[in-house]
Every structure is written in structure tokens, then in C-alpha cells.
Design an enzyme around this catalytic site. Structure first.
Site, PDB file in Angstrom:
ATOM      1  N   GLU A 172      -6.176  -1.278  15.332  1.00 24.11           N
ATOM      2  CA  GLU A 172      -6.985  -2.208  14.528  1.00 24.11           C
ATOM      3  C   GLU A 172      -6.505  -3.640  14.762  1.00 24.11           C
ATOM      4  O   GLU A 172      -5.294  -3.891  14.806  1.00 24.11           O
ATOM      5  CB  GLU A 172      -6.819  -1.810  13.057  1.00 24.11           C
ATOM      6  CG  GLU A 172      -7.582  -2.672  12.070  1.00 24.11           C
ATOM      7  CD  GLU A 172      -7.344  -2.205  10.631  1.00 24.11           C
ATOM      8  OE1 GLU A 172      -7.030  -1.026  10.400  1.00 24.11           O
ATOM      9  OE2 GLU A 172      -7.461  -3.056   9.734  1.00 24.11           O
TER      10      GLU A 172
ATOM     11  N   GLU B 213       0.821  -1.214   0.000  1.00 25.82           N
ATOM     12  CA  GLU B 213       0.000   0.000   0.000  1.00 25.82           C
ATOM     13  C   GLU B 213       0.854   1.263   0.000  1.00 25.82           C
ATOM     14  O   GLU B 213       0.374   2.345   0.322  1.00 25.82           O
ATOM     15  CB  GLU B 213      -0.934  -0.009   1.213  1.00 25.82           C
ATOM     16  CG  GLU B 213      -1.907  -1.167   1.166  1.00 25.82           C
ATOM     17  CD  GLU B 213      -2.869  -1.179   2.335  1.00 25.82           C
ATOM     18  OE1 GLU B 213      -3.478  -0.142   2.623  1.00 25.82           O
ATOM     19  OE2 GLU B 213      -3.010  -2.233   2.967  1.00 25.82           O
TER      20      GLU B 213
ATOM     21  N   LYS C 297      -9.090   4.974   5.212  1.00 26.17           N
ATOM     22  CA  LYS C 297      -7.765   4.335   5.179  1.00 26.17           C
ATOM     23  C   LYS C 297      -7.539   3.850   3.756  1.00 26.17           C
ATOM     24  O   LYS C 297      -8.202   2.918   3.300  1.00 26.17           O
ATOM     25  CB  LYS C 297      -7.752   3.165   6.172  1.00 26.17           C
ATOM     26  CG  LYS C 297      -6.418   2.452   6.250  1.00 26.17           C
ATOM     27  CD  LYS C 297      -6.409   1.406   7.355  1.00 26.17           C
ATOM     28  CE  LYS C 297      -6.576   0.014   6.810  1.00 26.17           C
ATOM     29  NZ  LYS C 297      -6.106  -1.055   7.696  1.00 26.17           N
TER      30      LYS C 297
ATOM     31  N   LYS D 290     -15.080  -2.570   4.875  1.00 30.27           N
ATOM     32  CA  LYS D 290     -14.526  -2.925   3.556  1.00 30.27           C
ATOM     33  C   LYS D 290     -15.646  -3.641   2.816  1.00 30.27           C
ATOM     34  O   LYS D 290     -16.030  -4.754   3.207  1.00 30.27           O
ATOM     35  CB  LYS D 290     -13.370  -3.899   3.722  1.00 30.27           C
ATOM     36  CG  LYS D 290     -12.094  -3.335   4.327  1.00 30.27           C
ATOM     37  CD  LYS D 290     -11.225  -4.524   4.713  1.00 30.27           C
ATOM     38  CE  LYS D 290      -9.803  -4.157   5.018  1.00 30.27           C
ATOM     39  NZ  LYS D 290      -9.101  -5.327   5.614  1.00 30.27           N
TER      40      LYS D 290
ATOM     41  N   ARG E 208      -8.392  -1.942   0.161  1.00 29.52           N
ATOM     42  CA  ARG E 208      -7.710  -3.225   0.346  1.00 29.52           C
ATOM     43  C   ARG E 208      -6.263  -3.071  -0.111  1.00 29.52           C
ATOM     44  O   ARG E 208      -5.901  -2.109  -0.777  1.00 29.52           O
ATOM     45  CB  ARG E 208      -8.380  -4.330  -0.492  1.00 29.52           C
ATOM     46  CG  ARG E 208      -9.835  -4.619  -0.207  1.00 29.52           C
ATOM     47  CD  ARG E 208     -10.163  -4.880   1.241  1.00 29.52           C
ATOM     48  NE  ARG E 208      -9.424  -5.925   1.916  1.00 29.52           N
ATOM     49  CZ  ARG E 208      -9.913  -7.095   2.312  1.00 29.52           C
ATOM     50  NH1 ARG E 208     -11.173  -7.388   2.074  1.00 29.52           N
ATOM     51  NH2 ARG E 208      -9.170  -7.960   2.979  1.00 29.52           N
ATOM     52  N   SER E 209      -5.445  -4.053   0.251  1.00 30.35           N
ATOM     53  CA  SER E 209      -4.043  -3.957  -0.154  1.00 30.35           C
ATOM     54  C   SER E 209      -3.881  -4.129  -1.664  1.00 30.35           C
ATOM     55  O   SER E 209      -2.949  -3.603  -2.260  1.00 30.35           O
ATOM     56  CB  SER E 209      -3.195  -4.955   0.618  1.00 30.35           C
ATOM     57  OG  SER E 209      -3.768  -6.240   0.562  1.00 30.35           O
TER      58      SER E 209
HETATM   59  C1  2PG Z   1      -6.222  -4.363   6.273  1.00 32.00           C
HETATM   60  C2  2PG Z   1      -6.186  -4.252   4.762  1.00 32.00           C
HETATM   61  C3  2PG Z   1      -5.840  -2.874   4.281  1.00 32.00           C
HETATM   62  P1  2PG Z   1      -5.871  -6.327   3.258  1.00 32.00           P
HETATM   63  O1  2PG Z   1      -5.777  -5.332   6.850  1.00 32.00           O
HETATM   64  O2  2PG Z   1      -6.789  -3.498   6.919  1.00 32.00           O
HETATM   65  O3  2PG Z   1      -4.673  -2.388   4.884  1.00 32.00           O
HETATM   66  O4  2PG Z   1      -5.321  -5.208   4.223  1.00 32.00           O
HETATM   67  O5  2PG Z   1      -6.598  -5.654   2.166  1.00 32.00           O
HETATM   68  O6  2PG Z   1      -4.662  -7.074   2.791  1.00 32.00           O
HETATM   69  O7  2PG Z   1      -6.782  -7.191   4.089  1.00 32.00           O
HETATM   70 MG    MG Z   2      -6.626  -4.620   8.839  1.00 33.48          MG
END
Ligand code: 2PG
Ligand code: MG
Length: 423
Positions: free
Chosen positions: A287, A209, A390, A339, A368-369
Site C-alpha cells: 500500500e 491500531e 484492514k 475508506k 482508520r487509525s
Molecule cells: C492507513 C490508515 C489505516 P490513517 O494509512 O491506511 O491504517 O491510517 O487512518 O491514519 O490514515
Molecule cells: Mg494507508
């Protein structure tokens, strides 16, 4: 409401070069909307299923041709020619067609692409910006912009795992606009990059990210370096800029033991460690401090740090209304990481948001990442009145498309930035 004339999906590549789904929805009026879905790496076990082809000779099994075919086949044939009164109407039809509790048959990637493309098409039909249309879906007009939380350093699954925790983010707390928040974050990021180049004698390497990922010894060093970078930028930690962390601890937890930077800790040990970090550093949001199924200890974490830092649930909640209800009952968290692709439709995510608000929680709207250049997340965070957003770091177009969209919305609306943390 206008009828859906047709849908069309295709496979595109995300910011990690992995396939994902993009869908376009055309209404009978001619209004169209296109949307691309993101993809996680540190995913929660309770997330809706992202359908992948599994053909090992192609993108290492990560192809999305099946999900694309589901949009262009089954979903298109069911929704084409249909008029839905509301977004909920379409989303309910998609869930019913899928028929599984986690979109396992059609794929959450297929379903979500259609859900958002439809919202965009209807916004175009109504001739309103997407954020206004999304606000209309939740029936609450936006009166603030979300405060950005911006990745500075990364570890865990988003970097080489050199540090166990996934992200240290900076939160410009004293600024009153997105524009000022980005300028302030850029200054801290630049100072941090200079310091890391000197200290670790390395060129700038970025995680998924856009956060920097130098070989820190441990989380403490990562946090100290963040605080130092704020100071070197001429800013006061905790006054101008605070910190948020994504511990993402599900990913270093195994049967009751957390292996944090090589050290074995019990859940209580982990809570004590987090409380110490919050005590020593200007951390305003934590988090996934504990693992996704460590339900018994989350209320203790909340007792330990609640009121000082947000107890933010990502893997714990997976934007899933049922899990949010359970967490609210148990007083396991006080903030939701939202998300949309964890659940698979806009309407279910809106319900997750509603439940979080009902419990008096804060909400961080998150990317998301694995992302695309699509910017709908910015409209969603504004339209739904998120407290924080975020997105990642202020590098890479997959992140900047959303920051730039926030700037555009700010320019258009002059809405103020939400006041958070409360001061
Ligand atoms: C998280 C997300 C975004 P990922 O853990 O909060 O940083 O990561 O999309 O890989 O779940
Ligand atoms: Mg997370």
C-alpha cells in the site's frame, strides 16, 4: 421509502481520545440508525475535509462541535420531513447542501455520520441486517467474506516513527473462515510479542491500531521479525500466512526524495527497494509504496511488482472517483483502499468501489487509525464484497468490535472467505 423524521448528532471520543461525530437518524416509521465516524492520522491531501473547531483551549483544537451543530442545525432542517427514494438521493442532497468539492463547509465528519445513520435506519425499517441493506444499495448480493489483513508491527505516524513505514500486516492465506483467520493471527501476534519482549527487553507497547512498535533498526528488521514470528508459531510464511505492508510513503517523501529509515532514495530507488522486499519476503500487498502525488512513478512500481503483490492505493486515491479514474487510465495501481470518510458519503464510496471493479482491481475495505466501537465497517466490507478488510490488530475494542461483527456475520451466513491471493 420512509421519510426522515429527525436527526440528532453529538460529539463522542475516538480510540485516541479525540472528538468525533455520532449521528442518529429516526424515520417516521420509528426505525432508527446511529453511526459514528472514524478519523485518520496519516491522511491523504485529497481527502474530504474533517471539520474541527480549532479552539485551542479545547481538545487542542480538535473539537467537533461545529460539525455536530451542522447536523443538528442546517442538515436536520433540510432533510427532516423529506422522503428519499434511495441512499443516493439523500447523499446527493447532502453534497448539494454542502456545495463544496470536499465537504469543506459542513464537514465530511458531519455528512458521513448522517449518510451511514440513514442507511442503518433504512436497514432497520426493512428489517434486514446492515450488510444486506448495503449489498442492496450496490445491487450485488454478497457471496464471500473479506479476508482479514491484521496489523502486527507499526511505525511511521501510527507509532513513534522508529521505522519509516507504517504497518506490517499478516494475511492468513490458508484458512477458510474468519474464525480460523483470527485464531491464526492471534498465535502469530502472541509469538511476536514474546520475541519482542525478549529481544528488546520491553513490555508490550502498542501503536494506534494495536500493532507492536519495538525499536526496530529499520524496515528490513521489521519484515524479518514478522517472518520469524510466523515460523515460531509453527506456520509456513507464504503458505499459511503472508504479509501486507502499508509503506505510507507520502509521509516520508519530499520533493522527489524518500527518506526511508534515514536513507535518501529517489523514486526509482524506492521502487527497487520495494521490489527487493517483495522478492525476499512473502509480501502479497504493498500500500502507498510511493507518495500520493508521484503519479509518474506509480506505473513503474506496478510494472515492477504487479502480479506478485497488489499495488494498493490509499493516499494516492483517497476513495475519490476522479483519482481512481486517473489511476486506472495511467495503470498506476491495481487495488483500491476504500475508506468511506476520505470521500464523505456512502454513495460516493460506492461509486469508487464500482470504478475499481470496472478496472478489474481488488478492493481492501479499511478502518482508520482513530476508530470508535461502531462496527459498520464489517457490514460494509461484507455487503460490498471487499476482497480484504484492514481493521488493525486483534487488540483494543475499537478494532475488535469489527472483528466480532465479522464473526457474527459468518455465524449467521456461513459465507466462505474470499480466495485471495489467487491460488
Ligand atoms: C492507513 C490508515 C489505516 P490513517 O494509512 O491506511 O491504517 O491510517 O487512518 O491514519 O490514515
Ligand atoms: Mg494507508
Amino acid at each position: 421509502m420512509d421519510t426522515i423524521e429527525t436527526l440528532h448528532a453529538m460529539e463522542i471520543l475516538d480510540s485516541r481520545g479525540r472528538p468525533t461525530v455520532r449521528a442518529t437518524c429516526r424515520l417516521a416509521s420509528g426505525a432508527t440508525g446511529t453511526a459514528s465516524v472514524p478519523s485518520g492520522a496519516s491522511t491523504g491531501k485529497a481527502e474530504a475535509l474533517e471539520l474541527r473547531d480549532g479552539e485551542t483551549g479545547r481538545y487542542n483544537g480538535l473539537g467537533c462541535r461545529k460539525a455536530v451543530a451542522n447536523v443538528n442545525g442546517e442538515i436536520r432542517s433540510v432533510v427532516s420531513g423529506q422522503g428519499f427514494e434511495t441512499q443516493e438521493g439523500l447523499d446527493a442532497a447532502l453534497c448539494e447542501l454542502d456545495g463544496t468539492p470536499n465537504k469543506a463547509r459542513l464537514g465530511a465528519n458531519a455528512v458521513l455520520a448522517v449518510s451511514i445513520a440513514y442507511a442503518r435506519a433504512v436497514a432497520a425499517h426493512r428489517v434486514v441486517p446492515l450488510y444486506k441493506h448495503l449489498a442492496h444499495i450496490r445491487r450485488v448480493p454478497p457471496d464471500t467474506l473479506p479476508r482479514p489483513t491484521i496489523n502486527l508491527f507499526s511505525g511511521g505516524k501510527h507509532a513513534g516513527g522508529q521505522v519509516s513505514i507504517q504497518d506490517v500486516l499478516i494475511v492468513p492465506t490458508s484458512v477458510v473462515s474468519i474464525e480460523e483467520a483470527l485464531a491464526m493471527a492471534s498465535e502469530v501476534y502472541r509469538r511476536a510479542a514474546e520475541r519482542c519482549a525478549k529481544r528488546y527487553d520491553m513490555r508490550l507497547l502498542r501503536a494506534d491500531e494495536g500493532g507492536m512498535a519495538p525499536p526496530f533498526k529499520n524496515t528490513e528488521e521489521m519484515l524479518l521479525e514478522a517472518v520469524e514470528s510466523i515460523l515460531v508459531a509453527g506456520l509456513e510464511p507464504g503458505r499459511h500466512v503472508s504479509l501486507a505492508i502499508d509503506v505510507a510513503s507520502s509521509h516520508f517523501h519530499n520533493v522527489g526524495t524518500y527518506t526511508l529509515d534515514g536513507e535518501k532514495l529517489s523514486a526509482n530507488g524506492m521502487i527497487e527497494r520495494i521490489a527487493k522486499w517483495v522478492e525476499q519476503h512473502p509480501i502479497v500487498s504493498v500500500e502507498d509504496g510511493l507518495a500520493e502525488n508521484d503519479w509518474d512513478h506509480w506505473p513503474r512500481l506496478r510494472d515492477a511488482i504487479g502480479g506478485k503483490a497488489l499495488v494498493l492505493g490509499d493516499d494516492l486515491l483517497c476513495t475519490n472517483p476522479e483519482r481512481i479514474r486517473k489511476a486506472a487510465d495511467k495503470r498506476a495501481a491495481d487495488a483500491l483502499l476504500l475508506k468511506v470518510n476520505q470521500i464523505g458519503t456512502l454513495s460516493e464510496a460506492a461509486e469508487a468501489m464500482r470504478l475499481a471493479r470496472e478496472a478489474n482491481w481488488k478492493v481492501t475495505v479499511s478502518a482508520r487509525s482513530g476508530e470508535t466501537e461502531d462496527d459498520w465497517l464489517a457490514d460494509l466490507a461484507v455487503g460490498w464484497g471487499g476482497d480484504q478488510i484492514k481493521i488493525g490488530s486483534i487488540t483494543q475494542s475499537d478494532r475488535l468490535s469489527k472483528y466480532n461483527r465479522l464473526l457474527e456475520i459468518e455465524d449467521e451466513t456461513s459465507l466462505p472467505l474470499v480466495w485471495w491471493p489467487n491460488r
